[in-house]
Write an enzyme that holds these catalytic residues in place. Sequence first.
Site, PDB file in Angstrom:
ATOM      1  N   GLN A  72      14.870  -5.210  49.972  1.00  0.00           N
ATOM      2  CA  GLN A  72      15.260  -6.484  50.607  1.00  0.00           C
ATOM      3  C   GLN A  72      15.187  -7.644  49.607  1.00  0.00           C
ATOM      4  O   GLN A  72      14.935  -8.792  49.998  1.00  0.00           O
ATOM      5  CB  GLN A  72      14.385  -6.762  51.818  1.00  0.00           C
ATOM      6  CG  GLN A  72      14.796  -5.950  53.039  1.00  0.00           C
ATOM      7  CD  GLN A  72      16.206  -6.291  53.541  1.00  0.00           C
ATOM      8  OE1 GLN A  72      16.674  -7.415  53.395  1.00  0.00           O
ATOM      9  NE2 GLN A  72      16.877  -5.321  54.121  1.00  0.00           N
ATOM     10  N   SER A  73      15.461  -7.384  48.346  1.00  0.00           N
ATOM     11  CA  SER A  73      15.370  -8.428  47.318  1.00  0.00           C
ATOM     12  C   SER A  73      16.363  -9.569  47.554  1.00  0.00           C
ATOM     13  O   SER A  73      17.573  -9.340  47.671  1.00  0.00           O
ATOM     14  CB  SER A  73      15.653  -7.799  45.952  1.00  0.00           C
ATOM     15  OG  SER A  73      15.863  -8.809  44.991  1.00  0.00           O
TER      16      SER A  73
END
Length: 337
Positions: free
Chosen positions: A75-76
């Site tokens: 989920q960067s």
Amino acid sequence: MDLSTFPRTPLCRLPTPLEPLENLTRVLGGPRLLIKRDDMTGLAMGGNKARQLEFYLGQALDQGADTIVTTGAIQSNHACMTAAAAARLGLACHIQLETRVPGKGPEYAGTGNVLLDRMFGAILHTFPEGEDEAAADAALDRIAEDVRRRGGRPYVVHLGLGHPPWGGLGYVDAARETTGQADALGIDVDAVVLASGSGSTHGGMLIGLRAQGKDIGVHGVCVRRDKASQRARIIERVGEIESLLGVADPVPEGDILLTDDYLGPGYGQVTPELLEATSLLARTEGLLADPVYSGKALAALVGMARDGVWSKDETVVFLHTGGLPAIFAYADALGGL
Ligand SMILES: Cc1ncc(COP(=O)(O)O)c(C=O)c1O
């Protein structure tokens, strides 16, 4: 401090607002709180990484790159915003998504930033060892090598230490922007609270405030590693940014303030303090914080204000670093609020 000699490509809507948090200030009954809205930088739903990418992608364009390669957690925000920036600049983009957070389900793997990564047309790779930064960076170099073999011109944005942290310059500049806004409002800022991860935001802010001659405490909130490891990292990051700038008056190590009291079990893992603080901000100010970065920094702001770290007549700026798309990937944890 003159940043105009460094390659930079515009990606953000600047300046971002500096606004009072009147309701939260009243509810907490502590210092006067302001919020620096870097969730409004404008690229891919906003966030701090847009300021950093202006300098990284400035380098990439300067070097004639046609492909950007980078890495981050699944989920960067950094990876997602890199994908957006590359799309805007007409560059191809490879992003490596590292498995870093245990026990997550299909929402985490497919919604939030991952959904946006796909919408921006990024080519996705996976990497199983999210806690091994050196190995993740080495794997990035292999992706870049493959791009090169196929005739492309890759530019790699590494996240580990030992690579020029061009992104830190974005926060040297943000420090100038923030103090300029506070000065124009006639407000003396005593402290800034921010999420401290790779260290480019924290390090850049420390250097930038010092360059402005401001004695403002910068409280880094650990979101990735414990205080001792993060301290070593910030010392190194600050040194790297200072050497890019040729700084004559370095930040003393004593200026590096960190808390890991709000980290909980680890990176990307939601805590009760985060849930309470996120809910408080939402219900008093109508503002959102994310469950990985800004929410943990907010939990620290709320906790430290309640603990009396600052007096009522002091002013504290909460740096909202964005990260909002991840809210949807954490619907399981946030849904009970
Ligand atoms: C939303 C958000 N806030 C804060 C940070 C931490 O910034 P830095 O990596 O510069 O320490 C990140 C890093 O990914 C982020 O995505």
